[in-house]
Write an enzyme that holds these catalytic residues in place. Structure first.
Site, short mmCIF file in Angstrom:
data_model
loop_
_atom_site.label_atom_id
_atom_site.label_comp_id
_atom_site.label_asym_id
_atom_site.label_seq_id
_atom_site.Cartn_x
_atom_site.Cartn_y
_atom_site.Cartn_z
CB CYS A 51 -0.74 -9.36 3.65
SG CYS A 51 -2.24 -9.77 4.58
CG HIS A 64 -1.61 -8.14 -5.89
ND1 HIS A 64 -2.28 -8.86 -4.93
CD2 HIS A 64 -2.56 -7.75 -6.77
CE1 HIS A 64 -3.57 -8.89 -5.21
NE2 HIS A 64 -3.76 -8.22 -6.33
#
Length: 343
Positions: free
Chosen positions: A108, A179
Site C-alpha cells: 500500500c 503487484h
C-alpha cells in the site's frame, strides 16, 4: 449465516488454493461484499480489508475487524504493521478466529500508512519484514503470506524485487503476491499508484523462473478471465481487484473455468436471491440498507435496467429505515426492463 469465530481453519499452503483471489481493498472488501462474492464463486479466495495491528491490539472492539460469515471460507486476513511482536499477536488472533491465511501488506503506497511503517514502505526495510514474517510464522500454524510491489519510486531494476523475494523467502515464507507495479511513495495518490506506474508482468514471470519452488501470484491490471487463464500458464495464481468489485458477475464463471467445478448460480437474479437472506439478517441486526447495497451497484453493469437499478438503490436505499423491499423492487425493475428488451 453465522459469524465465524474460532473454528478450525485450513492448515497448509497446499490446502489454500490461490489460483484465483480477490484483492484486499479498503472500504470495498468488507464482509458485505465478500458474502456477495461467495454467492457467485465458492472457490475464489477472499481477502479482508487491511486491518492494522493497532486496531486489533489497542482498539476497544477488535472483533469488529475480525468477524465474518461462515460462508466466506476460504478467507485470508490481511494485516498492516511493522512491529514483529504485534504482528505475531495478530497472526495468532487470525488463527483463533478461524481464518485460513494471514497476509502482510507490503504494497500500500498511501501517505497515511507510510508514517506508521505500514505498506509499501516496508520494501525499503527488508530486515524489518524478515523479523515480522519469522515472528508471524512462529505464532501460528496458518499459512503466512506477503503482498508487495516490484519496487519503490524510481527503482527500475528487476534485481530489486528479486532480492526482496529471496531475502523474505529465507524466513520460510513460500507465497508471494506481487503487484506488478512500482509504488511511488511521494506525489501520487493510491488511485494513481494503481494506474500510472507501468505494469511489468515479465518481472513477475521472471520471479517464478528464478524461484520455481515458491508460489508466485500476480496482481495488477487483470480484468478478464481470459487474461487470467493466460497468466496461469506461467504463474501459480492471479489476484483481481477493482474489476471484481465493479463487475462482480465476472466471478460467476470462475469455478468452472479456473477450478473445474460447477458454477453455483446460472444468472444474476439467482445470485441475488441467494444473497437476500443475508441482507435481511443484517438489517435485523441494525445495519443500514445502503451499507449493504453499495456493494451491489455493479451487478447489472452493461445490461438494460442496470442504470435504473443503481439509481433506485441510490435514491431509496440511503434512508435510515429503508427495508429490503427497496432492493427487491430494484431487482424487479431490472427483470421488467429485460423482459421489455426481449419482447
Amino acid at each position: 449465516m453465522s459469524v465465524k469465530s474460532g473454528s478450525k481453519p485450513l492448515k497448509s499452503r497446499d490446502t489454500v488454493n490461490r489460483r484465483f483471489s480477490i484483492a484486499p481493498m479498503m472500504e470495498w472488501t468488507t464482509s458485505e461484499f465478500r458474502v456477495l462474492a461467495r454467492c457467485l464463486s465458492k472457490d475464489t479466495l477472499l481477502y479482508t480489508e487491511m486491518v492494522t495491528t493497532g486496531a486489533l491490539l489497542q482498539g476497544k472492539d477488535p472483533e469488529r475487524f475480525l468477524r465474518y460469515e461462515e460462508c466466506e471460507h476460504p478467507i485470508a486476513l490481511q494485516l498492516g504493521g511493522a512491529d514483529a511482536k504485534a504482528l505475531a499477536k495478530c497472526a495468532k488472533m487470525a488463527e483463533q478466529y478461524g481464518y485460513d491465511e494471514v497476509n502482510l501488506n507490503a504494497g500500500c503506497p498511501s501517505d497515511r500508512v507510510q508514517n506508521n511503517m505500514i505498506g509499501a514502505i516496508l520494501m525499503a526495510h527488508v530486515d524489518t519484514v524478515k523479523d515480522a514474517m519469522k515472528a508471524m510464522q512462529d505464532a501460528t500454524s496458518l499459512p503466512v503470506t506477503i503482498k508487495h510491489r516490484i519496487g519503490l519510486d524510481d527503482q527500475q531494476d528487476y534485481a530489486v524485487v528479486r532480492d526482496f523475494v529471496g531475502d523474505v523467502a529465507s524466513t520460510g515464507v513460500t507465497t508471494f503476491i506481487v503487484h506488478a507495479r512500482n509504488a511511488i511513495l511521494q506525489g501520487l495518490s493510491p488511485k494513481e499508484n494503481r494506474e500510472i506506474p507501468p505494469l511489468k508482468y515479465h518481472y513477475v514471470h521472471q520471479l517464478k523462473q528464478d524461484f520455481p519452488d515458491l508460489e508466485i501470484i500476480l496482481n495488477g491490471g487483470i480484468k478478464t478471465l481470459e487474461e487470467t487463464q493466460a497468466q496461469l500458464t506461467k504463474l501459480d495464481g492471479v489476484m483481481v481487484g477493482r474489476e471484481a468489485y465493479n463487475n462482480p458477475w465476472l466471478l460467476a464463471e470462475v469455478d468452472s473455468r479456473l477450478f473445474g467445478h460447477q458454477n453455483p448460480v446460472s444468472n444474476r437474479f439467482e445470485a441475488l436471491e441467494n444473497y437476500l437472506p443475508y441482507v435481511e439478517s443484517q438489517l435485523n441486526k441494525g445495519a443500514r440498507l445502503s451499507h449493504i447495497t453499495r456493494h451491489l451497484l455493479g451487478m447489472f453493469v452493461g445490461l438494460p435496467g442496470g442504470k435504473q437499478f443503481r439509481r433506485h438503490l441510490s435514491e431509496n436505499g440511503h434512508h435510515a429505515h429503508a427495508t429490503i423491499d427497496v432492493l427487491i423492487d430494484a431487482i424487479e425493475g431490472v427483470k421488467q426492463q429485460l423482459s421489455k428488451t426481449k419482447g
